[in-house]
Design a protein around this motif. Structure first.
Motif, PDB file in Angstrom:
ATOM      1  N   ILE A  26      -9.517  -5.205 -29.281  1.00  0.00           N
ATOM      2  CA  ILE A  26     -10.723  -4.654 -28.674  1.00  0.00           C
ATOM      3  C   ILE A  26     -11.572  -5.775 -28.101  1.00  0.00           C
ATOM      4  O   ILE A  26     -11.441  -6.939 -28.484  1.00  0.00           O
ATOM      5  CB  ILE A  26     -11.541  -3.800 -29.661  1.00  0.00           C
ATOM      6  CG1 ILE A  26     -12.071  -4.642 -30.805  1.00  0.00           C
ATOM      7  CG2 ILE A  26     -10.729  -2.641 -30.177  1.00  0.00           C
ATOM      8  CD1 ILE A  26     -13.087  -3.904 -31.645  1.00  0.00           C
ATOM      9  N   ALA A  27     -12.442  -5.378 -27.180  1.00  0.00           N
ATOM     10  CA  ALA A  27     -13.346  -6.332 -26.554  1.00  0.00           C
ATOM     11  C   ALA A  27     -14.636  -5.630 -26.163  1.00  0.00           C
ATOM     12  O   ALA A  27     -14.624  -4.441 -25.836  1.00  0.00           O
ATOM     13  CB  ALA A  27     -12.698  -6.936 -25.312  1.00  0.00           C
ATOM     14  N   SER A  28     -15.706  -6.370 -26.205  1.00  0.00           N
ATOM     15  CA  SER A  28     -16.973  -5.902 -25.676  1.00  0.00           C
ATOM     16  C   SER A  28     -16.991  -6.297 -24.197  1.00  0.00           C
ATOM     17  O   SER A  28     -16.813  -7.471 -23.865  1.00  0.00           O
ATOM     18  CB  SER A  28     -18.129  -6.596 -26.407  1.00  0.00           C
ATOM     19  OG  SER A  28     -19.352  -6.331 -25.760  1.00  0.00           O
ATOM     20  N   VAL A  29     -17.156  -5.312 -23.320  1.00  0.00           N
ATOM     21  CA  VAL A  29     -17.176  -5.612 -21.890  1.00  0.00           C
ATOM     22  C   VAL A  29     -18.495  -5.154 -21.278  1.00  0.00           C
ATOM     23  O   VAL A  29     -19.135  -4.224 -21.772  1.00  0.00           O
ATOM     24  CB  VAL A  29     -15.994  -4.957 -21.126  1.00  0.00           C
ATOM     25  CG1 VAL A  29     -14.677  -5.557 -21.571  1.00  0.00           C
ATOM     26  CG2 VAL A  29     -15.988  -3.453 -21.273  1.00  0.00           C
ATOM     27  N   SER A  30     -18.878  -5.826 -20.223  1.00  0.00           N
ATOM     28  CA  SER A  30     -20.059  -5.433 -19.474  1.00  0.00           C
ATOM     29  C   SER A  30     -19.623  -4.617 -18.260  1.00  0.00           C
ATOM     30  O   SER A  30     -18.457  -4.272 -18.129  1.00  0.00           O
ATOM     31  CB  SER A  30     -20.836  -6.680 -19.045  1.00  0.00           C
ATOM     32  OG  SER A  30     -20.009  -7.495 -18.234  1.00  0.00           O
ATOM     33  N   ARG A  47     -14.211 -11.014 -27.454  1.00  0.00           N
ATOM     34  CA  ARG A  47     -13.618 -10.502 -28.685  1.00  0.00           C
ATOM     35  C   ARG A  47     -14.735 -10.394 -29.723  1.00  0.00           C
ATOM     36  O   ARG A  47     -15.680 -11.188 -29.706  1.00  0.00           O
ATOM     37  CB  ARG A  47     -12.529 -11.453 -29.188  1.00  0.00           C
ATOM     38  CG  ARG A  47     -11.277 -11.462 -28.325  1.00  0.00           C
ATOM     39  CD  ARG A  47     -10.206 -12.382 -28.917  1.00  0.00           C
ATOM     40  NE  ARG A  47     -10.616 -13.783 -28.958  1.00  0.00           N
ATOM     41  CZ  ARG A  47     -10.526 -14.622 -27.920  1.00  0.00           C
ATOM     42  NH1 ARG A  47     -10.044 -14.204 -26.770  1.00  0.00           N
ATOM     43  NH2 ARG A  47     -10.914 -15.869 -28.036  1.00  0.00           N
ATOM     44  N   PRO A  48     -14.653  -9.438 -30.651  1.00  0.00           N
ATOM     45  CA  PRO A  48     -15.706  -9.281 -31.655  1.00  0.00           C
ATOM     46  C   PRO A  48     -15.996 -10.559 -32.438  1.00  0.00           C
ATOM     47  O   PRO A  48     -17.147 -10.875 -32.720  1.00  0.00           O
ATOM     48  CB  PRO A  48     -15.174  -8.183 -32.578  1.00  0.00           C
ATOM     49  CG  PRO A  48     -14.235  -7.408 -31.728  1.00  0.00           C
ATOM     50  CD  PRO A  48     -13.629  -8.400 -30.774  1.00  0.00           C
ATOM     51  N   LYS A  96     -19.666  -5.812 -32.630  1.00  0.00           N
ATOM     52  CA  LYS A  96     -19.613  -6.789 -33.720  1.00  0.00           C
ATOM     53  C   LYS A  96     -19.728  -6.080 -35.064  1.00  0.00           C
ATOM     54  O   LYS A  96     -18.952  -6.345 -35.979  1.00  0.00           O
ATOM     55  CB  LYS A  96     -20.745  -7.809 -33.552  1.00  0.00           C
ATOM     56  CG  LYS A  96     -20.804  -8.857 -34.638  1.00  0.00           C
ATOM     57  CD  LYS A  96     -19.677  -9.829 -34.520  1.00  0.00           C
ATOM     58  CE  LYS A  96     -19.864 -10.986 -35.489  1.00  0.00           C
ATOM     59  NZ  LYS A  96     -18.811 -11.982 -35.335  1.00  0.00           N
ATOM     60  N   ASN A  97     -20.658  -5.153 -35.186  1.00  0.00           N
ATOM     61  CA  ASN A  97     -20.867  -4.445 -36.445  1.00  0.00           C
ATOM     62  C   ASN A  97     -19.770  -3.452 -36.764  1.00  0.00           C
ATOM     63  O   ASN A  97     -19.463  -3.205 -37.916  1.00  0.00           O
ATOM     64  CB  ASN A  97     -22.234  -3.747 -36.444  1.00  0.00           C
ATOM     65  CG  ASN A  97     -23.368  -4.750 -36.485  1.00  0.00           C
ATOM     66  OD1 ASN A  97     -23.243  -5.830 -37.073  1.00  0.00           O
ATOM     67  ND2 ASN A  97     -24.468  -4.431 -35.850  1.00  0.00           N
ATOM     68  N   SER A  98     -19.163  -2.855 -35.745  1.00  0.00           N
ATOM     69  CA  SER A  98     -18.118  -1.847 -35.996  1.00  0.00           C
ATOM     70  C   SER A  98     -16.797  -2.455 -36.415  1.00  0.00           C
ATOM     71  O   SER A  98     -15.930  -1.761 -36.934  1.00  0.00           O
ATOM     72  CB  SER A  98     -17.915  -0.976 -34.751  1.00  0.00           C
ATOM     73  OG  SER A  98     -17.251  -1.707 -33.741  1.00  0.00           O
ATOM     74  N   THR A  99     -16.630  -3.747 -36.206  1.00  0.00           N
ATOM     75  CA  THR A  99     -15.345  -4.376 -36.526  1.00  0.00           C
ATOM     76  C   THR A  99     -15.420  -5.305 -37.719  1.00  0.00           C
ATOM     77  O   THR A  99     -14.475  -6.023 -37.984  1.00  0.00           O
ATOM     78  CB  THR A  99     -14.820  -5.173 -35.322  1.00  0.00           C
ATOM     79  OG1 THR A  99     -15.773  -6.180 -34.988  1.00  0.00           O
ATOM     80  CG2 THR A  99     -14.543  -4.264 -34.154  1.00  0.00           C
ATOM     81  N   ARG A 100     -16.518  -5.293 -38.435  1.00  0.00           N
ATOM     82  CA  ARG A 100     -16.628  -6.156 -39.616  1.00  0.00           C
ATOM     83  C   ARG A 100     -15.507  -5.829 -40.602  1.00  0.00           C
ATOM     84  O   ARG A 100     -15.256  -4.683 -40.911  1.00  0.00           O
ATOM     85  CB  ARG A 100     -17.953  -5.957 -40.309  1.00  0.00           C
ATOM     86  CG  ARG A 100     -19.092  -6.556 -39.578  1.00  0.00           C
ATOM     87  CD  ARG A 100     -20.274  -6.669 -40.505  1.00  0.00           C
ATOM     88  NE  ARG A 100     -21.503  -6.897 -39.773  1.00  0.00           N
ATOM     89  CZ  ARG A 100     -21.867  -8.090 -39.314  1.00  0.00           C
ATOM     90  NH1 ARG A 100     -21.114  -9.129 -39.501  1.00  0.00           N
ATOM     91  NH2 ARG A 100     -22.995  -8.217 -38.656  1.00  0.00           N
ATOM     92  N   GLY A 101     -14.807  -6.870 -41.017  1.00  0.00           N
ATOM     93  CA  GLY A 101     -13.774  -6.668 -42.025  1.00  0.00           C
ATOM     94  C   GLY A 101     -12.382  -6.426 -41.475  1.00  0.00           C
ATOM     95  O   GLY A 101     -11.419  -6.632 -42.152  1.00  0.00           O
ATOM     96  N   ASP A 102     -12.279  -5.951 -40.223  1.00  0.00           N
ATOM     97  CA  ASP A 102     -10.933  -5.707 -39.673  1.00  0.00           C
ATOM     98  C   ASP A 102     -10.832  -6.230 -38.250  1.00  0.00           C
ATOM     99  O   ASP A 102     -10.328  -5.580 -37.378  1.00  0.00           O
ATOM    100  CB  ASP A 102     -10.549  -4.238 -39.746  1.00  0.00           C
ATOM    101  CG  ASP A 102     -11.423  -3.338 -38.884  1.00  0.00           C
ATOM    102  OD1 ASP A 102     -11.036  -2.204 -38.681  1.00  0.00           O
ATOM    103  OD2 ASP A 102     -12.473  -3.799 -38.404  1.00  0.00           O
TER     104      ASP A 102
END
Length: 139
Positions: A61-65, A85-86, A131-137
């Motif tokens: 996954i990636a955060s995109v603008s 990347r997160p 960032k918060n949705s991928t914490r831990g994985d």
């Protein structure tokens, strides 16, 4: 599973280039799924989470603008201002950027400055959400 060639290009770098089994791009109408041999299309990308599956690997996954996506002849081109990347997102910096954009929106400014602040706020909030949705994985 069939594959297509994917290119995810940010303004400052090539984020990914290679084979892909599936891609989900944030669009004005929600997530837009793309698989091999998809019909040709062009569309807008909005700030959000882009996910893609490389053969034999976990989903990335990636955060995109904001940007655009072009699908043609079993090739997908995603052009965005930024892609991260997160694990590369600096949470404190994103929080500061969100606070600064909120402050800019409260000030009486030109329409153009207001739109820039709205875009900066959307990008910062998206980065924090991913960032918060991928914490831990994180992949």
């Amino acid at each position: 599973m069939s594959v297509f060639q994917a290119s995810i290009l940010a303004a400052d770098c090539v984020f990914y280039k290679g084979p892909c089994e599936y891609m989900s791009v944030p669009s004005l109408r929600g997530q837009y799924g793309i698989m091999a041999h998809h019909n040709n299309a062009i569309g807008a990308v909005v700030p959000g989470m882009l996910s893609f599956q490389i053969p034999g690997e976990p989903v990335r996954i990636a955060s995109v603008s904001a940007g655009l996506v072009k699908i043609e002849n079993n090739e997908v081109l995603v052009l965005v201002d930024s892609a991260e990347r997160p694990e590369d997102i600096d949470e404190n910096r994103a929080k500061r950027a969100a606070d600064e954009a909120k402050e800019a929106l409260l000030q009486k400014r030109s329409i153009q400055e207001n739109r820039i602040a709205q875009a900066q706020l959307a990008r910062a909030l998206n980065r924090l959400r991913i960032k918060n949705s991928t914490r831990g994985d994180v992949q």
